[in-house]
Design a protein around this motif. Structure first.
Motif, mmCIF file in Angstrom:
data_model
loop_
_atom_site.group_PDB
_atom_site.id
_atom_site.type_symbol
_atom_site.label_atom_id
_atom_site.label_comp_id
_atom_site.label_asym_id
_atom_site.label_seq_id
_atom_site.Cartn_x
_atom_site.Cartn_y
_atom_site.Cartn_z
ATOM 1 N N ASN A 43 -46.140 -18.714 -24.923
ATOM 2 C CA ASN A 43 -46.504 -19.732 -25.912
ATOM 3 C C ASN A 43 -45.341 -20.058 -26.838
ATOM 4 N N ARG A 44 -44.573 -19.043 -27.214
ATOM 5 C CA ARG A 44 -43.398 -19.300 -28.039
ATOM 6 C C ARG A 44 -42.362 -20.103 -27.250
ATOM 7 N N TYR A 45 -42.219 -19.790 -25.983
ATOM 8 C CA TYR A 45 -41.281 -20.515 -25.120
ATOM 9 C C TYR A 45 -41.714 -21.974 -24.960
ATOM 10 N N PHE A 46 -43.000 -22.179 -24.668
ATOM 11 C CA PHE A 46 -43.504 -23.541 -24.495
ATOM 12 C C PHE A 46 -43.345 -24.351 -25.780
ATOM 13 N N GLU A 47 -43.580 -23.720 -26.901
ATOM 14 C CA GLU A 47 -43.426 -24.415 -28.177
ATOM 15 C C GLU A 47 -41.973 -24.871 -28.361
ATOM 16 N N ALA B 135 -37.681 -27.557 -15.867
ATOM 17 C CA ALA B 135 -37.067 -26.326 -16.380
ATOM 18 C C ALA B 135 -37.966 -25.153 -16.034
ATOM 19 N N ASP B 136 -37.342 -23.998 -15.767
ATOM 20 C CA ASP B 136 -38.119 -22.829 -15.357
ATOM 21 C C ASP B 136 -37.416 -21.567 -15.852
ATOM 22 N N ILE B 137 -38.205 -20.548 -16.200
ATOM 23 C CA ILE B 137 -37.636 -19.277 -16.655
ATOM 24 C C ILE B 137 -37.190 -18.468 -15.434
ATOM 25 N N GLY C 147 -47.078 -23.021 -14.650
ATOM 26 C CA GLY C 147 -46.752 -21.601 -14.713
ATOM 27 C C GLY C 147 -45.854 -21.353 -15.905
ATOM 28 N N ASP C 148 -44.617 -20.912 -15.656
ATOM 29 C CA ASP C 148 -43.648 -20.755 -16.742
ATOM 30 C C ASP C 148 -42.611 -21.873 -16.710
#
Length: 552
Positions: A392-396, A370-372, A414-415
């Motif tokens: 960090n909120r996204y990874f969480e 998955a990637d932003i 990366g993201d």
């Protein structure tokens, strides 16, 4: 067996010392109280069984320690190991006079070796002997505590118990020494009274000058004998080394290209340590942990058979057939090895389960990438702190979705996110869980966008690709950057599908094998035949505008 006898002997001696220090602590109350406690102490140790255990443990522990010196291949030791060796050499030299002045004098000359006698001898008559006794006290207690720690630290539950043990290790000698000090002040005060001193000298049945001379001559004789045995152990060790060198050598090759030659009779751990090669070994080469384990390449079939102690450790960690403990392996011919743990590995690595997966195994699993979308342009308009906060909120959120769906979060790139499914439960469960994770990721992304609405000029968008196929799963990396991951064509294909989600205008792209294995109905979604870079021939995929539309 040698280790066990030495250990049990050490435990008996430590318990004796423990009870002795408890007796000393009664000196905080009075000398008379010390003598009352002594009656219990003597009942425990001056009966036939207690005498046999005590002196049998003392003699066996000393002899087997000298045997350990003889058997050592090298003298490269950590500080505490060296402290154990040095203190073990000094303690008998200081202890012999105490034994001769108490138990020996009692049995041979009929001396009543109570605490009045002991304190008078150590504090009033021979203060230098009192100083030696205090030094002996610290050396023996420290030697025993370090030995206990080295033994217990591999036991389950010890880490939780260790703070309480440390408190006891500090408190007991402090109150014992305080008891000795208070009683020393008291005996000095009593000895200053001529009437008390006269009565004491009459009733104490002190040894005569000739008997005292015999005791000191016997002390010197025993000290010289022990020093001779110590020198004999080191000399025999040198002769054994010379004989092994005459027998021949073998060569050990390491992954970095180093090839070291050693004499036969040297174990693999010693080969590393004697030549300055960093090699993990928490237990110091005693075969009580698995941190020195190595994978043996060429030469495996020439190694001596595995002994029972080594086999027990290897079975406990689920080791492969080509894995050995370096400290227990004594090669006779050339071989290649690969140390499996970083040299700084500590207690957290002891007994760690080394599954066949960690060592490398082919598995059919599902892989999710998955990637932003457009995050680079978004980050250019944000301060670095804001970028880190959002990521960090996204990874969480994404990591939680993966773990809640039964997947293994492999890494953040990366993201982007890479996750593995079905390593333990099989490919069918893996494909279903990967689809479940994609749906949960889409739902959590909506929740995250709602929470960050005031931080983002536009909502975050992601692309997800899922594929399945055979891969190699194993523990890859170096040092602290080591983890279970997967490599293979299926991983690359999953990454390509995630990249193609942008071209297809979809949030989720699923390969045909995933759809077939998962068993869901995807007929309502567009199906395309695409060419995937790096693969020969095309493949069918389903694309979904929103992963939340996945069927239950």
């Amino acid at each position: 067996m040698v280790r066990k006898i030495r250990l049990y002997g050490g435990l008996v001696l430590f318990f004796y010392l423990f009870t002795h220090l408890l007796n000393h602590a009664l000196g905080l109350h009075s000398i008379a109280m010390m003598d009352e406690g002594r009656e219990v102490f003597l009942a425990l140790w001056r009966n036939p069984l207690g005498t046999f255990l005590l002196y049998g443990a003392l003699i066996s522990h000393m002899c087997l320690s000298l045997w350990g010196v003889y058997r050592r291949q090298h003298l490269h030791m950590r500080f505490w190991e060296m402290a154990q060796l040095v203190s073990g050499a000094i303690i008998p030299l200081l202890l012999v006079l105490h034994v001769l002045g108490t138990r020996f004098a009692h049995e041979i000359y009929g001396i009543e070796d109570n605490y009045y006698y002991e304190l008078y001898a150590l504090v009033v008559w021979r203060p230098d002997a009192g100083v030696r006794q205090v030094i002996l006290f610290f050396l023996a207690w420290g030697h025993g505590c370090v030995g206990l720690h080295y033994w217990l630290r591999y036991r389950s539950g010890y880490q939780a118990f260790k703070p309480y043990a440390l408190s006891l290790v500090v408190i007991l000698p402090v109150i014992s020494l305080a008891g000795f000090y208070v009683s020393s002040l008291k005996i000095t005060e009593l000895a200053a009274n001529p009437l008390w001193l006269e009565n004491f000298l009459v009733s104490a049945n002190l040894p005569s000058a000739e008997e005292v001379g015999d005791i000191y001559r016997f002390e010197t004789l025993l000290q010289v004998a022990f020093i001779f045995l110590l020198l004999l152990a080191f000399s025999a060790r040198w002769l054994r080394y010379a004989y092994q060198r005459w027998q021949g050598t073998f060569k050990v090759s390491y992954p970095d290209g180093r090839a070291l030659r050693a004499i036969k009779g040297t174990n693999l751990l010693d080969v590393s340590l004697m030549n300055g090669v960093p090699h993990a070994s928490v237990c110091g080469g005693r075969g009580r942990c698995s941190t020195c384990r190595v994978r043996v390449g060429r030469g495996l079939d020439t190694l001596p058979s595995i002994e029972q102690d080594e086999l027990r450790v290897l079975q406990r960690i689920g080791a492969a057939e080509n894995m050995r403990l370096a400290c227990q392996t004594y090669p006779i011919l050339d071989l290649e090895i690969t140390p499996l743990l970083p040299a700084e590995s500590g207690m957290n690595m002891i007994g760690r389960q080394v599954s066949s997966i960690a060592q490398g195994q082919e598995r059919e699993i599902a892989i999710l990438f998955a990637d932003i979308r457009g995050f680079t342009s978004l980050s250019e308009k944000k301060l670095p702190y804001d970028v880190v906060f959002i990521l960090n909120r996204y990874f969480e959120a994404m990591g939680t979705a993966v773990e809640e769906s039964g997947g293994r979060l492999d890494k953040f790139i990366g993201d982007g996110v890479m996750a593995l499914f079905g390593i333990d439960r099989g490919v069918e469960a893996g494909c279903r869980n990967a689809l479940k994770a994609a749906k949960r990721m889409a739902e959590k992304l909506d929740e995250l966008n709602a929470h960050l609405a005031h931080e983002l000029p536009q909502p975050l968008r992601i692309g997800i690709g899922i594929h399945t196929g055979p891969v190699i799963v194993g523990e890859l990396g170096w040092g602290q950057a080591t983890s279970i991951t997967a490599i293979g064509d299926a991983v690359n294909t999953a990454s390509r599908l995630e990249s193609m989600s942008k071209e297809l205008g979809a949030q989720l792209v699923i390969s045909q094998p995933v759809a077939e294995i998962a068993g869901g109905d995807f007929s309502a979604f567009p199906k395309q035949h695409i060419q995937v870079r790096g693969r020969t021939g095309g493949m069918d995929v389903w694309s979904l505008t929103s992963a939340k539309d996945l069927p239950h």
